[in-house]
Scaffold this motif. Structure first.
Motif, PDB file in Angstrom:
ATOM      1  N   GLY A 271       0.799  -1.218   0.000  1.00  0.00           N
ATOM      2  CA  GLY A 271       0.000   0.000   0.000  1.00  0.00           C
ATOM      3  C   GLY A 271       0.833   1.270   0.000  1.00  0.00           C
TER       4      GLY A 271
ATOM      5  N   SER B 128      -4.264  -0.630   2.997  1.00  0.00           N
ATOM      6  CA  SER B 128      -3.727  -1.994   2.867  1.00  0.00           C
ATOM      7  C   SER B 128      -3.307  -2.588   4.207  1.00  0.00           C
ATOM      8  CB  SER B 128      -2.553  -2.004   1.890  1.00  0.00           C
ATOM      9  OG  SER B 128      -1.465  -1.299   2.433  1.00  0.00           O
ATOM     10  N   ASN B 134      -9.326  -5.357   4.186  1.00  0.00           N
ATOM     11  CA  ASN B 134      -8.292  -6.393   4.214  1.00  0.00           C
ATOM     12  C   ASN B 134      -8.340  -7.194   5.509  1.00  0.00           C
ATOM     13  OD1 ASN B 134      -7.430  -5.782   1.698  1.00  0.00           O
ATOM     14  ND2 ASN B 134      -5.452  -4.937   2.284  1.00  0.00           N
ATOM     15  N   LYS B 145      -5.482  -7.071  -0.553  1.00  0.00           N
ATOM     16  CA  LYS B 145      -4.731  -6.470  -1.663  1.00  0.00           C
ATOM     17  C   LYS B 145      -4.456  -5.002  -1.370  1.00  0.00           C
ATOM     18  CE  LYS B 145      -5.148 -10.018  -4.574  1.00  0.00           C
ATOM     19  NZ  LYS B 145      -3.973 -10.796  -4.960  1.00  0.00           N
ATOM     20  N   ALA B 146      -3.495  -4.457  -2.119  1.00  0.00           N
ATOM     21  CA  ALA B 146      -3.267  -3.010  -2.069  1.00  0.00           C
ATOM     22  C   ALA B 146      -4.191  -2.403  -3.118  1.00  0.00           C
ATOM     23  CB  ALA B 146      -1.811  -2.709  -2.369  1.00  0.00           C
ATOM     24  N   TRP B 147      -5.432  -2.232  -2.753  1.00  0.00           N
ATOM     25  CA  TRP B 147      -6.477  -1.913  -3.722  1.00  0.00           C
ATOM     26  C   TRP B 147      -6.200  -0.643  -4.525  1.00  0.00           C
ATOM     27  CZ3 TRP B 147      -9.410  -5.971  -4.322  1.00  0.00           C
ATOM     28  CH2 TRP B 147      -9.597  -6.848  -3.240  1.00  0.00           C
TER      29      TRP B 147
END
Lengths: 439, 288
Positions: A271, B128, B134, B145-147
């Motif tokens: 992220g 994330s 998550n 996921k790292a959307w």
């Protein structure tokens, strides 16, 4: 035909909304005491408006203004706003015939643009008339958010020099120390260079503990640009060389971007590629990362138990064998400000030794050498001693008219490289090509 | 219309027309003029006349063209998804299901939230490391996921959020259209032995065509202008994977301060919208 006219009208409406309407969507910052444009109340009392960023130093200033109002009778309205909306909000005021704000705070990389456009008042006459002492400011701060070509346009407000912040308790973890000793045959300590630091972060992440080796701020455009600048300077690169030629695609810069991508891809949480400074801070403050490169004023926040679960465990150090990005904000008076005299009265009060010391004790980030070296301040915030040392070797973002544009271009190209859409060399060649047309 | 009525009409229309001229016509003409100059917010005045240079520069700018392509994918994707979902929900709400007023009230809530608040909320939910999405996925054994940080997922994630917010608009308009349909044709079809699917195909769709066209037109234009969500969620990143045309124009105008080229880009977008709008209007006319 009528249908055609209707369709044209809809399309034209879209166009005008696109041009006129997309600049202010996030101006949702809290407003204290309104922020109207009038500088003089109906009763004739004096009143000034200030636009500031939502950061800890602003909160401290907000707590101080009551004393100023009582002392001078000048009412102060501080409007706070998120950083990302601040530039366009200021811009629309600066280009008008009159300004809603009497005092503005100017980020270091807006300085070239604001001064070239003639938006900032020369503070020289005010300084001379009032006898305000500017010699106490750290030289690098005056060079960055004070003077341009010998003319004082701003008084430095706070510094946000970046550096490496890490968790000291993780180095004391016996399991981790033993694993490191077994794998590398040496004691677990902070490496002496940037490459070693990136490798350490990757190794810590690979241990699969409940924290990663690093958390990064890879969001476009400003967060990733200021973070990568530390890699750039630490690898010996710079934006321009000594002759003033664009050097952003030098060998050193490419190495810096390769290291940055390596760290982002293999050590940081995924992220991180879209984190801004707050999100990176939150991950670190929750104990989910060993280290991050961030602003020095994060230390008081990390030691505040209301904001952090790692209080007393964070230490600020220089980037291993590297140079930090020095940055800061300055107080300025717009040339189209409604009440310049009251504005100056406020600036000299808020930047007086007594008031700046009070702000530093509350966790503000000082720019005055006398405050940074004050025994009371150092006793409360010992990290400021390190800040002073790091500042000596730090470098700043180039002061240029198109600095905001450079941040946009660089942010976009760095992000493309981090996403794997182009190589470091391609990204920096693109930036170099666009920098050639910038002033 | 007699003379007096004409006079009254002109008198009552004048204030509205005046406001429209001031807030719409003048800025439109001004932005069209500016698009032919190298106008910059850094300098006072219009700058130098550059003719079509701003238009040519935009059309040869790979980032502008990329943002146009992203906008196209985004618009087609969200409008079709919202339409299909909205129609399905509207049809369900048009039956005698119990508590449908409560469902309807809940469904239209997202529409009432400002896009900036929607973006900020989803940004937190999709964090994330600290986000609840998550966390829940992890609880049920799925990998988070790292959307918004993965360039392969980011556009899809932004589209999902847009659909989440705007599907309620589709439901609202389509439900209103369905409620207003006359019952007689359905009763006649039922007597003739028509199935529910046949009634939908041969009665509902033709009678609802104007409502379909209106809602598709309005949402398509709105989706083409999407800016707020992108600004809050990704700022066009990672890379340029979510950089839509409005965000690109915003950067050009308010970050790079190049008002001339930003205006030219806006008018290029208008040139794309005109045929779409004309097409929609013609189809709507034929259906009528």
């Amino acid at each position: 035909m009528k249908k055609m006219v209707a369709a044209l009208l809809i399309c034209s409406l879209t166009a005008s909304m696109l041009v006129a309407g997309c600049g202010s969507s996030e101006s949702t910052g809290s407003t204290e005491n309104g922020g109207d444009t009038g500088s003089t109340g109906s009763s004739g009392s004096r009143e000034i408006n200030i636009l500031m960023e939502e950061v800890p130093d602003t909160t401290i200033v907000q707590n101080q203004i009551a004393a100023f109002e009582e002392e001078t009778g000048i009412k102060v309205n501080i409007e706070t706003i998120g950083y990302s909306s601040m530039h366009e909000k200021l811009l629309t005021q600066m280009i008008g015939a009159t300004n809603a704000y009497d005092v503005v705070v100017v980020d270091c990389y807006w300085v070239g643009e604001f001064v070239t456009a003639g938006w900032l008042e020369d503070l020289g006459p005010y300084i001379e008339k009032s006898g305000f002492d500017t010699s106490q400011y750290v030289d690098s701060m005056m060079d960055m958010v004070g003077q341009v070509d010998g003319i004082t346009y701003m008084i430095p407000f706070y510094n946000y020099m970046m550096s490496l912040i890490y968790r000291t308790d993780i180095f004391e973890d016996e399991t981790l120390r033993t694993a490191y000793q077994t794998e590398f045959g040496m004691e677990l300590t902070m490496p002496e260079d940037l490459e070693g630091y990136v490798e350490l972060c990757k190794w810590i992440t690979a241990q699969n503990y409940d924290y990663s080796g690093v958390v990064m701020q890879g969001a476009r455009p400003d967060p990733t640009v200021v973070e990568w600048a530390n890699y750039l300077f630490s690898c010996g690169g710079d934006f321009y060389d000594a002759d003033g030629k664009v050097a952003i695609n030098s060998e050193e810069a490419v190495k810096a971007l390769d290291l940055y991508i390596d760290c982002m891809t293999n050590a940081a949480p995924e992220g991180s590629k879209n984190f801004n400074l707050d999100e990176a801070f939150n991950v670190f403050a929750q104990g989910d990362a060993f280290s991050f490169i961030s602003y020095n004023w994060m230390i008081p926040k990390l030691d505040n138990e209301n904001e952090s679960s790692v209080t007393g465990l964070s230490e600020l150090i220089p980037i291993p064998n590297g140079s930090s990005l020095n940055a800061g904000w300055g107080w300025g008076i717009p040339t189209n400000a409604p009440d310049k005299d009251s504005a100056w009265e406020f600036i000299q009060w808020i930047e007086s030794a007594e008031v700046t010391k009070e702000r530093a004790l509350e966790g503000g980030s000082p720019t005055r050498a006398d405050v940074m070296n004050d025994p009371d301040v150092l006793e409360k915030w010992p990290y400021l001693e390190t800040v002073c040392e790091i500042m000596e070797d730090s470098k700043m973002f180039p002061i240029m008219e198109d600095a905001t544009q450079l941040v946009e271009v660089l942010g976009r190209e760095l992000s493309l490289a981090v996403a794997g859409d182009q190589t470091s060399q391609e990204a920096l060649d693109n930036v170099s090509a666009e920098m050639a047309d910038m002033q | 219309m007699d003379k007096k009525r004409k006079k009254n009409f002109a008198t009552f229309m004048f204030p509205s027309l005046l406001v429209l001229v001031i807030v719409l016509a003048i800025p439109m003409v001004y932005s069209l003029v500016v698009s032919f100059f190298d106008t910059s917010l850094k300098h006072r005045g219009l700058g130098n006349f550059t003719g079509l240079q701003n238009y040519i520069a935009a059309l040869t700018d790979k980032y502008f063209m990329s943002s146009a392509a992203t906008t196209f994918v985004f618009t087609i994707g969200v409008v079709m998804l919202e339409f299909l979902l909205g129609l399905g929900i509207a049809l369900l709400l048009n039956t005698n299901v119990r508590g449908k007023n409560i469902y309807f009230s809940i469904i239209i809530i997202p529409m009432m939230i400002t896009p900036v608040a929607v973006g900020l909320t989803w940004r937190l939910l999709l964090h994330s490391e600290l986000g609840i999405v998550n966390y829940v996925l992890d609880l049920i054994g799925l990998t988070g996921k790292a959307w918004l940080a993965d360039s392969k997922l980011a556009l899809g994630t932004v589209m999902f959020i847009d659909v989440w917010q705007n599907v309620s608009y589709m439901v609202l308009v389509l439900q209103a259209g369905l409620v207003s349909l006359p019952m007689e044709p359905y009763e006649a079809a039922k007597v003739d032995g028509s199935s529910a699917l046949q009634s939908f195909r041969y009665l509902t769709i033709p009678m609802m065509a104007p409502a379909f066209m209106t809602v598709l037109l309005m949402r398509a234009i709105s989706a083409l202008k999407t800016y707020d969500l992108i600004y809050v969620l990704t700022k066009g990143g990672p890379g340029i994977s979510t950089e839509v045309i409005s965000y690109h124009i915003y950067q050009e105008a308010f970050r790079d301060l190049e008002l001339g080229s930003a205006s030219a880009m806006s008018y290029l977008l208008v040139l794309v919208i005109i045929p779409i709008a004309v097409c929609f209007v013609k189809i709507s006319k034929q259906k009528n």
